[in-house]
Design a protein around this motif. Structure first.
Motif, PDB file in Angstrom:
ATOM      1  N   PHE A 283      -3.811   4.851  -8.817  1.00 23.92           N
ATOM      2  CA  PHE A 283      -4.725   4.192  -9.755  1.00 23.92           C
ATOM      3  C   PHE A 283      -4.647   2.670  -9.591  1.00 23.92           C
ATOM      4  CE2 PHE A 283      -5.126   1.962 -13.824  1.00 23.92           C
ATOM      5  CZ  PHE A 283      -6.472   2.216 -14.108  1.00 23.92           C
ATOM      6  N   MET A 284      -3.431   2.133  -9.429  1.00 23.42           N
ATOM      7  CA  MET A 284      -3.274   0.693  -9.232  1.00 23.42           C
ATOM      8  C   MET A 284      -4.006   0.225  -7.976  1.00 23.42           C
ATOM      9  SD  MET A 284       0.787   0.288 -10.041  1.00 23.42           S
ATOM     10  CE  MET A 284       1.502   0.630 -11.650  1.00 23.42           C
ATOM     11  N   LEU A 285      -3.894   1.024  -6.921  1.00 17.55           N
ATOM     12  CA  LEU A 285      -4.563   0.679  -5.664  1.00 17.55           C
ATOM     13  C   LEU A 285      -6.079   0.700  -5.833  1.00 17.55           C
ATOM     14  CD1 LEU A 285      -4.320   0.065  -2.621  1.00 17.55           C
ATOM     15  CD2 LEU A 285      -4.272   2.533  -2.221  1.00 17.55           C
ATOM     16  N   VAL A 286      -6.592   1.753  -6.448  1.00 17.00           N
ATOM     17  CA  VAL A 286      -8.037   1.866  -6.666  1.00 17.00           C
ATOM     18  C   VAL A 286      -8.522   0.776  -7.617  1.00 17.00           C
ATOM     19  CG1 VAL A 286      -9.862   3.345  -7.586  1.00 17.00           C
ATOM     20  CG2 VAL A 286      -8.042   4.341  -6.201  1.00 17.00           C
ATOM     21  N   TRP A 287      -7.743   0.510  -8.663  1.00 14.81           N
ATOM     22  CA  TRP A 287      -8.083  -0.539  -9.631  1.00 14.81           C
ATOM     23  C   TRP A 287      -8.238  -1.886  -8.932  1.00 14.81           C
ATOM     24  CZ3 TRP A 287      -9.519  -1.667 -14.512  1.00 14.81           C
ATOM     25  CH2 TRP A 287      -9.246  -2.940 -15.008  1.00 14.81           C
ATOM     26  N   GLY A 288      -7.298  -2.211  -8.050  1.00 12.36           N
ATOM     27  CA  GLY A 288      -7.361  -3.484  -7.336  1.00 12.36           C
ATOM     28  C   GLY A 288      -8.583  -3.581  -6.450  1.00 12.36           C
ATOM     29  N   ILE A 289      -8.921  -2.495  -5.771  1.00 14.61           N
ATOM     30  CA  ILE A 289     -10.091  -2.497  -4.874  1.00 14.61           C
ATOM     31  C   ILE A 289     -11.393  -2.611  -5.680  1.00 14.61           C
ATOM     32  CG2 ILE A 289     -11.389  -1.122  -3.211  1.00 14.61           C
ATOM     33  CD1 ILE A 289      -8.697   0.041  -2.280  1.00 14.61           C
TER      34      ILE A 289
ATOM     35  N   ILE B 144       0.837  -1.207   0.000  1.00 12.97           N
ATOM     36  CA  ILE B 144       0.000   0.000   0.000  1.00 12.97           C
ATOM     37  C   ILE B 144       0.870   1.254   0.000  1.00 12.97           C
ATOM     38  CG2 ILE B 144      -1.705   1.313   1.310  1.00 12.97           C
ATOM     39  CD1 ILE B 144      -2.874  -1.301   2.293  1.00 12.97           C
ATOM     40  N   ASN B 145       1.896   1.260   0.867  1.00 12.50           N
ATOM     41  CA  ASN B 145       2.788   2.420   0.934  1.00 12.50           C
ATOM     42  C   ASN B 145       3.519   2.644  -0.389  1.00 12.50           C
ATOM     43  OD1 ASN B 145       2.158   3.056   3.623  1.00 12.50           O
ATOM     44  ND2 ASN B 145       3.692   1.644   4.412  1.00 12.50           N
ATOM     45  N   SER B 146       3.953   1.546  -1.002  1.00 13.16           N
ATOM     46  CA  SER B 146       4.669   1.645  -2.278  1.00 13.16           C
ATOM     47  C   SER B 146       3.776   2.238  -3.364  1.00 13.16           C
ATOM     48  CB  SER B 146       5.170   0.269  -2.712  1.00 13.16           C
ATOM     49  OG  SER B 146       5.759   0.315  -3.990  1.00 13.16           O
ATOM     50  N   LEU B 147       2.520   1.816  -3.413  1.00 16.34           N
ATOM     51  CA  LEU B 147       1.598   2.336  -4.419  1.00 16.34           C
ATOM     52  C   LEU B 147       1.277   3.806  -4.175  1.00 16.34           C
ATOM     53  CD1 LEU B 147      -0.888  -0.669  -4.755  1.00 16.34           C
ATOM     54  CD2 LEU B 147       0.979  -0.050  -6.292  1.00 16.34           C
ATOM     55  N   ILE B 148       1.026   4.161  -2.923  1.00 15.40           N
ATOM     56  CA  ILE B 148       0.691   5.555  -2.600  1.00 15.40           C
ATOM     57  C   ILE B 148       1.867   6.479  -2.899  1.00 15.40           C
ATOM     58  CG2 ILE B 148       0.146   7.134  -0.717  1.00 15.40           C
ATOM     59  CD1 ILE B 148      -1.492   4.891   0.551  1.00 15.40           C
ATOM     60  N   GLU B 149       3.074   6.032  -2.560  1.00 16.02           N
ATOM     61  CA  GLU B 149       4.261   6.861  -2.763  1.00 16.02           C
ATOM     62  C   GLU B 149       4.642   7.003  -4.236  1.00 16.02           C
ATOM     63  OE1 GLU B 149       7.144   4.894  -0.402  1.00 16.02           O
ATOM     64  OE2 GLU B 149       6.255   5.507   1.518  1.00 16.02           O
TER      65      GLU B 149
ATOM     66  N   ILE C 184     -14.351  -5.510  -5.261  1.00 13.42           N
ATOM     67  CA  ILE C 184     -15.701  -5.174  -4.793  1.00 13.42           C
ATOM     68  C   ILE C 184     -16.735  -5.232  -5.909  1.00 13.42           C
ATOM     69  CG2 ILE C 184     -17.110  -3.376  -3.727  1.00 13.42           C
ATOM     70  CD1 ILE C 184     -14.605  -2.403  -2.279  1.00 13.42           C
ATOM     71  N   LEU C 185     -16.375  -4.720  -7.101  1.00 12.23           N
ATOM     72  CA  LEU C 185     -17.342  -4.626  -8.189  1.00 12.23           C
ATOM     73  C   LEU C 185     -17.046  -5.578  -9.348  1.00 12.23           C
ATOM     74  CD1 LEU C 185     -17.757  -0.733  -8.377  1.00 12.23           C
ATOM     75  CD2 LEU C 185     -19.259  -2.378  -7.250  1.00 12.23           C
ATOM     76  N   GLY C 186     -15.787  -5.640  -9.754  1.00 10.87           N
ATOM     77  CA  GLY C 186     -15.431  -6.427 -10.933  1.00 10.87           C
ATOM     78  C   GLY C 186     -15.789  -7.889 -10.819  1.00 10.87           C
ATOM     79  N   VAL C 187     -15.385  -8.505  -9.703  1.00  6.14           N
ATOM     80  CA  VAL C 187     -15.624  -9.942  -9.532  1.00  6.14           C
ATOM     81  C   VAL C 187     -17.116 -10.283  -9.547  1.00  6.14           C
ATOM     82  CG1 VAL C 187     -15.447 -11.854  -7.892  1.00  6.14           C
ATOM     83  CG2 VAL C 187     -13.430 -10.477  -8.424  1.00  6.14           C
ATOM     84  N   PRO C 188     -17.946  -9.675  -8.692  1.00  5.56           N
ATOM     85  CA  PRO C 188     -19.362 -10.076  -8.705  1.00  5.56           C
ATOM     86  C   PRO C 188     -20.102  -9.728  -9.986  1.00  5.56           C
ATOM     87  CG  PRO C 188     -19.008  -8.228  -7.210  1.00  5.56           C
ATOM     88  CD  PRO C 188     -17.669  -8.707  -7.619  1.00  5.56           C
TER      89      PRO C 188
END
Length: 596
Positions: free
Chosen positions: A368-374, A356-361, A378-382
Motif C-alpha cells: 500500500f505504501m508503494l502504491v500510495w507513493g506512485i 522497493i524490496n523493503s516495502l514489497i517484503e 502520477i495523480l495526486g500532484v497534478p
C-alpha cells in the motif's frame, strides 16, 4: 524587549552553550560488547585489531582522540580482511560478508562510539535533555508569549538593523556561496572514493549555467542584482548560518561526533519505536521541536490573518504526526519507516532497490505504501495542484517548507528579488529536476534488469552522487544553513525538484493565482520585501497583473502584510489559459464598454 523576553533569550543562549559543549562531554571505553557489527567475522577482526593497538578497554575522557583510534582499528581490520580474502577466499561466505566495505565503516563507527560512552551524559540522558532541549524550549516560549499581547503583523521595526536578520553585503554573500560550492565539490571528490568524474561534471554544469545567465541571456548588461539584503553585515546572522552549516556537515558525514546528543534522546526513541536513537532520530526530534516552537512564534506575528494561523497549524501537524511520530510507530510495529507525505522526487530514495524490496517484503501495508507513493506522483500532484496550486504541499504539508516558514520566517526579506536571481533559479531548479529524473530512470533500469550500467554510467555512482550533492549538500547545508545569508527558501526556490514539478503544473494548468487590485496599491513595497521566493510582487501589483509565477508557494504573507488589501489568493478556472497576460487595474469586458 521586555524583561521576560530577555530572560528567554538568556535561557536559550545557556541551552545552546550546554548543547554545544555536550559534544565532547563524556567518557569512553571500547569493549568487546560495545563493538557494533552484525557479522561475527567482522567482530573477531575488530577485536583482534583493537587488542593489537592497545585500544580495547582503554579509558578516554574525550571523543576526538577516541574516534581517531577507533577509526584506525576499523580501517586496519578492513585492510586485513581484504588481504585475507584475496589470498585465500573462503567458500562458506560471500565476498562482502567477509570484507568490510567502505559503506560499512560508518555503520560500525557511529554505533560503536555511542555504545562505548560511559560518562555523565550516558548516565543522565534525561537531565542532559532538559538542560538543552528543555531550557531552549522554555526560553523560546518566554520570548514568544509576550508577543501575543502586542499588536499583530509587521511593524517595520528594524529587520535591517538587527545583526541577525539584516543580511550580508553582496560580495560577502558571493564569497560564502563560492566557498561552500568549492568546498562541497572537493569533499565530494573524497566522498566518491577519489573519483573525480562527477565533481568535474557538476563543476562544468555550474559553468554552463553561469554562461547562460551572464552571456547567452545578456544578464551582464543589467544593473547590479537587486536584493532585499542590507548594505551592512549581520554578524550574528553569519554566526547562526555557520553554526547550522557545521551542524549539517557533521550530521550527514561525521555523525560519530554527535553520539552524546544521540545518547540523550535515547529514552524518547525507546518510548516511540522501541529502538535506540540514531542521528536521524535526533535530527527528526530537533526538527519537529523547532517547527512547533517557531510555529507558535509565526502565529503570534500573523494572528490577524486566519489563513496564516490555519496554514501554520497545518505544517506543525504534518511535521509532528506524519513526518515524526507515525514513522516511528511503524518501526515499532515492524514495518518500514515511511513518511506518507514525502513525495518523489523530493524523496529521491523512493525508487531505490532497497526501498522497493523493503516495502514489497513487508506485506499488504508495505505494498500500500508503494502504491500510495506512485499515486501521489502520477495523480495526486497534478490534480491537487490544478485546484489549489503548489501551496497545498509547499506551504501546508512539506517539512522543508514548514521549517522555512517557522524557523526561517525572520529571514524571508533576504531573498534576492533581481531578474538575475530569477534566471539562476529557473536554470538550477529545472536542472535538478532533470537530474532526479535521469537518476531515477537509471535506478529503475538496474532494479528491473539487474544491470547497473546504462551506456557508460553506473547507476550506483550516479545515485550516490545525487544523494551527496543534492540530498545532503544542497537541501541541508545550503538549503538551511543559508537562511540568515540568502533567505529562508533557498532550497525550495533554487533546488527542490518536487517544487519544480509542482511549479510547472501551477504555471501552465492551475486555478490558483494571486489577484491584484492595482488601483489600491500605494507602492509601499511590503509585499516584495517579505516575499520569501524572491518575487517582486509590487511590480505585478502596480500593473494590476495576476501573479502565477511557478516559484510562488502561496504562503500568503504578501497579502498578510499589505496595508491596503491589494492582494488576494484565489482559485478560479474561467480564464485559466490567459490569466496572467492582461495588464489591468479595473476588470472591464468589451461588452461592458459597449454598454457604457
Amino acid at each position: 524587549m521586555s524583561g521576560i523576553q530577555k530572560l528567554g533569550v538568556a535561557l536559550f543562549c545557556i541551552a545552546l552553550v550546554i548543547f554545544t559543549g555536550l559534544l565532547g562531554w563524556n567518557d569512553f571505553k571500547l569493549t568487546e560488547e560495545s563493538l557494533y557489527t552484525t557479522s561475527d567475522t567482522h567482530k573477531k577482526a575488530l577485536i583482534a585489531e583493537a587488542k593489537s593497538a592497545g585500544v580495547l578497554d582503554k579509558n578516554y575522557n574525550n571523543n576526538i582522540s577516541f574516534i581517531k583510534d577507533v577509526k584506525q582499528v576499523i580501517k586496519a581490520a578492513q585492510t586485513n580482511l581484504q588481504n585475507q580474502y584475496n589470498e585465500n577466499p573462503p567458500s562458506d561466505v560471500s565476498e562482502w560478508e567477509y570484507k568490510i566495505g567502505d559503506w560499512e565503516v560508518k555503520n560500525i563507527l557511529t554505533p560503536t562510539i555511542k555504545s562505548s560512552g560511559h560518562g555523565w551524559v550516558s548516565k543522565n540522558p534525561l537531565t542532559a535533555f532538559l538542560l538543552t532541549f528543555g531550557l531552549a524550549i522554555l526560553g523560546g516560549f518566554l520570548f514568544i508569549i509576550p508577543k501575543f499581547f502586542k499588536s499583530p503583523g509587521i511593524k517595520n521595526d528594524g529587520i535591517y538593523h538587527s545583526s541577525l536578520t539584516r543580511g550580508l553585503k553582496f560580495g560577502q554573500r558571493l564569497f560564502l556561496l563560492v566557498f561552500t560550492i568549492i568546498g562541497t565539490l572537493i569533499y565530494g571528490f573524497k566522498y566518491m572514493g577519489g573519483n573525480y568524474f562527477w565533481p568535474l561534471v557538476t563543476a562544468i554544469v555550474i559553468g554552463i549555467i553561469l554562461f547562460l545567465v551572464f552571456n547567452y541571456q545578456k544578464e551582464k548588461n543589467l544593473q547590479p542584482a537587486r536584493s532585499a539584503s542590507s548594505e551592512f553585515t549581520g554578524w550574528l546572522g553569519i554566526f547562526a548560518g555557520i553554526y547550522m552549516i557545521v551542524f549539517y556537515v557533521i550530521l550527514y558525514w561525521n555523525s560519530e561526533y554527535l553520539t552524546n546528543w544521540i545518547t540523550m534522546v535515547d529514552p524518547i526513541s525507546l518510548s516511540l519505536s522501541g529502538n535506540e536513537a540514531s542521528q536521524w532520530f535526533l535530527y527528526g526530534l530537533l526538527y519537529t521541536i523547532i517547527v512547533f516552537v517557531m510555529g507558535i512564534r509565526m502565529i503570534s506575528k500573523y494572528r490577524h490573518n486566519k489563513y496564516q494561523i490555519v496554514r501554520t497549524c497545518s505544517v506543525i501537524f504534518f511535521q509532528t504526526a506524519f513526518a515524526f511520530i507515525l514513522p516511528e510507530i511503524l518501526v515499532r510495529l515492524n514495518y518500514p519507516y515511511f513518511d506518507f507525505k514525502n513525495i518523489w522526487p523530493l524523496n529521491y530514495t523512493f525508487f531505490f532497490d532497497w526501498n522497493i524490496n523493503s516495502l514489497i517484503e513487508s506485506g499488504g501495508l508495505g505494498i500500500f505504501m508503494l502504491v500510495w507513493g506512485i499515486i501521489l506522483i502520477i495523480l495526486g500532484v497534478p490534480i491537487i495542484t490544478y485546484f489549489f496550486g503548489k501551496r497545498w504541499y509547499c506551504s501546508w504539508v512539506c517539512g522543508c517548507g514548514g521549517l522555512a516558514e517557522t524557523m526561517g520566517d525572520p529571514f524571508r526579506q533576504l531573498s534576492d528579488k533581481s531578474v538575475r536571481a530569477w534566471k539562476f533559479e529557473r536554470w538550477i531548479i529545472h536542472g535538478v529536476l532533470a537530474f532526479a529524473i535521469i537518476m531515477t530512470a537509471m535506478v529503475l533500469y538496474h532494479f528491473f534488469t539487474g544491470n547497473s550500467r546504462v551506456l557508460f554510467f553506473d547507476s550506483n555512482n550516479i545515485r550516490t552522487w545525487y544523494g551527496f550533492i543534492i540530498g545532503a549538500g544542497f537541501s541541508g547545508i545550503v538549503g538551511t544553513g543559508f537562511y540568515p545569508l540568502m533567505g529562508n527558501r533557498t532550497w525550495c526556490r533554487f533546488g527542490c525538484p518536487l517544487a519544480a514539478y509542482l511549479g510547472l503544473v501551477q504555471k501552465y494548468k492551475s486555478r490558483f493565482r494571486i489577484t491584484t487590485n492595482g488601483g489600491q496599491c500605494i507602492s509601499c513595497g511590503n509585499c516584495s520585501t517579505y516575499c520569501e521566493m524572491g518575487i517582486d510582487v509590487r511590480h505585478y501589483a502596480q500593473r494590476g497583473q495576476d501573479i502565477v509565477r511557478s516559484s510562488c508557494v502561496g504562503c500568503g504573507v504578501c497579502s498578510a502584510v499589505c496595508p491596503r488589501g491589494v492582494l488576494r489568493l484565489e482559485n478560479a478556472s474561467g480564464d485559466i489559459s490567459d490569466r496572467a497576460e492582461e495588464l489591468r487595474t479595473i476588470h472591464i469586458t468589451e461588452d461592458q464598454i459597449g454598454i457604457l
